[in-house]
Write a protein that holds these residues in place. Structure first.
Motif, PDB file in Angstrom:
ATOM      1  N   ALA A  56       0.816  -1.215   0.000  1.00 54.44           N
ATOM      2  CA  ALA A  56       0.000   0.000   0.000  1.00 54.44           C
ATOM      3  C   ALA A  56       0.851   1.267   0.000  1.00 54.44           C
ATOM      4  O   ALA A  56       0.490   2.266  -0.620  1.00 54.44           O
ATOM      5  N   LEU A  65       1.901   2.665  -3.517  1.00 54.25           N
ATOM      6  CA  LEU A  65       0.914   3.050  -4.527  1.00 54.25           C
ATOM      7  C   LEU A  65       1.007   4.543  -4.829  1.00 54.25           C
ATOM      8  O   LEU A  65       1.041   5.377  -3.925  1.00 54.25           O
ATOM      9  N   ARG A 101      -4.053   5.101  -6.458  1.00 58.03           N
ATOM     10  CA  ARG A 101      -5.044   5.205  -5.390  1.00 58.03           C
ATOM     11  C   ARG A 101      -6.375   5.726  -5.926  1.00 58.03           C
ATOM     12  O   ARG A 101      -7.453   5.301  -5.493  1.00 58.03           O
ATOM     13  N   ARG A 102      -6.286   6.636  -6.933  1.00 58.54           N
ATOM     14  CA  ARG A 102      -7.519   7.189  -7.501  1.00 58.54           C
ATOM     15  C   ARG A 102      -8.347   6.114  -8.184  1.00 58.54           C
ATOM     16  O   ARG A 102      -9.561   6.007  -7.963  1.00 58.54           O
ATOM     17  N   SER A 125      -9.966   3.652  -5.835  1.00 55.21           N
ATOM     18  CA  SER A 125     -11.066   4.180  -5.030  1.00 55.21           C
ATOM     19  C   SER A 125     -12.313   4.495  -5.852  1.00 55.21           C
ATOM     20  O   SER A 125     -13.252   5.091  -5.344  1.00 55.21           O
ATOM     21  N   HIS A 132      -6.889  -5.193  -5.002  1.00 56.98           N
ATOM     22  CA  HIS A 132      -5.566  -4.822  -4.513  1.00 56.98           C
ATOM     23  C   HIS A 132      -5.071  -5.845  -3.502  1.00 56.98           C
ATOM     24  O   HIS A 132      -5.732  -6.158  -2.517  1.00 56.98           O
ATOM     25  N   ASP A 173      -2.188  -6.251  -0.929  1.00 51.86           N
ATOM     26  CA  ASP A 173      -1.224  -5.393  -0.227  1.00 51.86           C
ATOM     27  C   ASP A 173       0.033  -6.191   0.113  1.00 51.86           C
ATOM     28  O   ASP A 173       0.328  -6.477   1.268  1.00 51.86           O
TER      29      ASP A 173
END
Length: 492
Positions: free
Chosen positions: A62, A65, A70-71, A74, A84, A86
């Motif tokens: 994480a 990223l 991240r965009r 989400s 994802h 991690d």
């Protein structure tokens, strides 16, 4: 004089030139794809895979990223498209994946990822490291379900993007809706029509509509009626012939209609002077038969060509008679059209750029420049007996306000010059010669009427030659403007 004839020949250029890569369109809908890394580059590839319908498993801690990654995690892609994980990648995570895409931190990691993917039997792409890639991503033109991919094999991505922009301008966005309509019609079409000429006839009519406005309910109803009409009436036993002008050689000078005819042909009967670049635009499945006709060489007899056209058309084929230049300029098209009309075989003509116009365009010369010429003539310099035609209007051609383009005059140039001068044309009249005009090895000569025969002796090779005579050919030279590469100037 011994006359030698040759038969139509199937010895044509290869249908496909060597490929640096094989373009393959991979169906990923519902399949698992693995992305290794959390960079912006990896994010773009993950988004691309998700757009193709894959379920993308992203292996990246994480804290590695990027903001872009991240965009999309989400909510930048449909729910469930990205998963994802991690953690760093593990070889076991590649098992049963459709593809692996990785942004490796080092060459050692790239080699390790490639080895693990190959052990799992999965094709791999390591971003920006082609030595570790089983496949490449190219530039994309998206009109799904129509998708165009462009590859430069990683050598020049900017060039690929430029090509994409050019294609984008050629493909209307309405094409997407037409392709969707094609998917809806295909099932009914396959039930109603057997493979072969009937289906081809339907799709050719479909394509004629597909480059216009978006389809409407009226269009769909009309196409459904076409399916019924073709299915009920059966396929006409007689095919059709299209006489297509291949232009002077440069494939980019073809009309869109000529390309469409080449793409729909069952058989292509092509002349000696048709370039490989033009043939490359033809439908891959089309049979190609060389029916070359060249002055002074063994050639196919016109009767043999006519007989072959009739035989193929009567068998229900779409025959494209591909002629160098324009089919209606010294191409014996009149004889072929008369024959086909007499046999009730449909015939269409697609014009092309004739060599005389290509000569003018290449040299930047207006053949009807209002300060120099009030008329232009296209004249053959070669009769069926091998000499100059007996019925040429030499007085009209010697008129100083006329521009004359001579075809097939290489072997009669001495007598041609003598006739023009005898009928009053000054020896200092501007003239030009082009060999292989519009082709990569073209050569151009500026000279005068008086030096035309001597200049012609400098023309080497066996390619087609076109000759222009008239004051219009002196206008650009006398203005001191830029001349094309390969131009040789000769004084009288």
């Amino acid at each position: 004089m011994q006359i030698v004839s040759r038969q139509p020949s199937d010895h044509a250029p290869a249908r496909m030139a060597p490929l640096s890569v094989l373009p393959v369109f991979l169906g990923l809908r519902g399949k698992r794809a693995v992305v290794v890394g959390g960079s912006d580059a990896a994010a773009w590839k993950a988004e691309l895979l998700a757009a193709a319908g894959a379920i993308v498993h992203v292996h990246a801690p994480a804290d590695t990223l990027s903001g872009e990654f991240r965009r999309i995690l989400s909510g930048g892609v449909p729910p469930g498209a990205l998963v994802h994980i991690d953690a760093s990648w593990q070889a076991g995570g590649f098992t049963a994946a459709a593809v692996v895409v990785a942004d490796a931190a080092s060459e050692a990691e790239a080699e390790a990822i490639r080895g693990a993917a190959r052990a799992a039997g999965v094709p791999v792409n390591v971003i920006d490291q082609p030595a570790f890639c089983d496949f490449m991503f190219g530039s994309i033109v998206n009109r799904s379900p129509v998708v165009v991919g462009i590859s430069t094999e990683g050598a020049a991505p900017i060039l690929g993007q430029a090509i994409r922009r050019r294609i984008e301008t050629l493909l209307p966005h309405a094409l997407q809706a037409w392709a969707g309509l094609a998917q809806r019609l295909r099932g009914r079409l396959n039930e109603r029509l057997e493979p072969g000429a009937g289906r081809r006839a339907f799709w050719e009519g479909f394509v004629d509509r597909a480059f216009g406005a978006p389809p409407t309910a009226t269009d769909e109803a009309a196409l459904n009626r076409d399916i019924e009409r073709i299915g009920s009436a059966g396929i006409p036993r007689t095919g059709r012939v299209t006489l297509v002008g291949a232009g002077p050689g440069d494939a980019e000078l073809l009309t869109l209609k000529a390309v469409r005819a080449l793409q729909s042909a069952d058989v292509i009967l092509f002349d000696d002077l048709v370039s490989d670049g033009v043939l490359e635009l033809a439908r891959r499945e089309a049979k190609r038969i060389l029916v070359g006709k060249r002055g002074g060489r063994p050639s196919c007899r016109q009767d043999d060509i006519n007989e072959l056209m009739l035989k193929l058309a009567r068998a229900g084929k779409h025959v494209v008679r591909l002629k160098s230049g324009d089919p209606m300029i010294f191409g014996r098209a009149g004889e072929e059209i008369a024959l086909l009309d007499a046999q009730d075989i449909p015939v269409e003509v697609v014009p092309g750029i004739t060599a005389g116009i290509a000569l003018a365009a290449t040299m930047g010369i207006s053949l009807t420049h209002r300060a120099h010429a009030r008329s232009v003539r296209f004249v053959t310099g070669h009769s069926s007996t091998g000499g100059l035609p007996d019925d040429l209007d030499w007085q009209a051609m010697a008129d100083p306000s006329t521009t004359t383009i001579f075809y097939m005059a290489g072997r009669t140039i001495g007598e041609l010059v003598a006739r023009l001068i005898a009928h009053g044309m000054p020896g200092g009249t501007a003239a030009a010669i082009a060999s292989e005009v519009s082709r990569p090895n073209q050569r151009l000569w500026h000279c005068t009427l008086g030096s035309l025969a001597a200049t012609m002796a400098e023309v080497k090779g066996t390619g087609p030659v076109i000759i222009g005579v008239g004051a219009a050919f002196g206008a650009r030279r006398s203005a001191g403007l830029h001349q094309p590469d390969g131009l040789v100037q000769r004084q009288a």
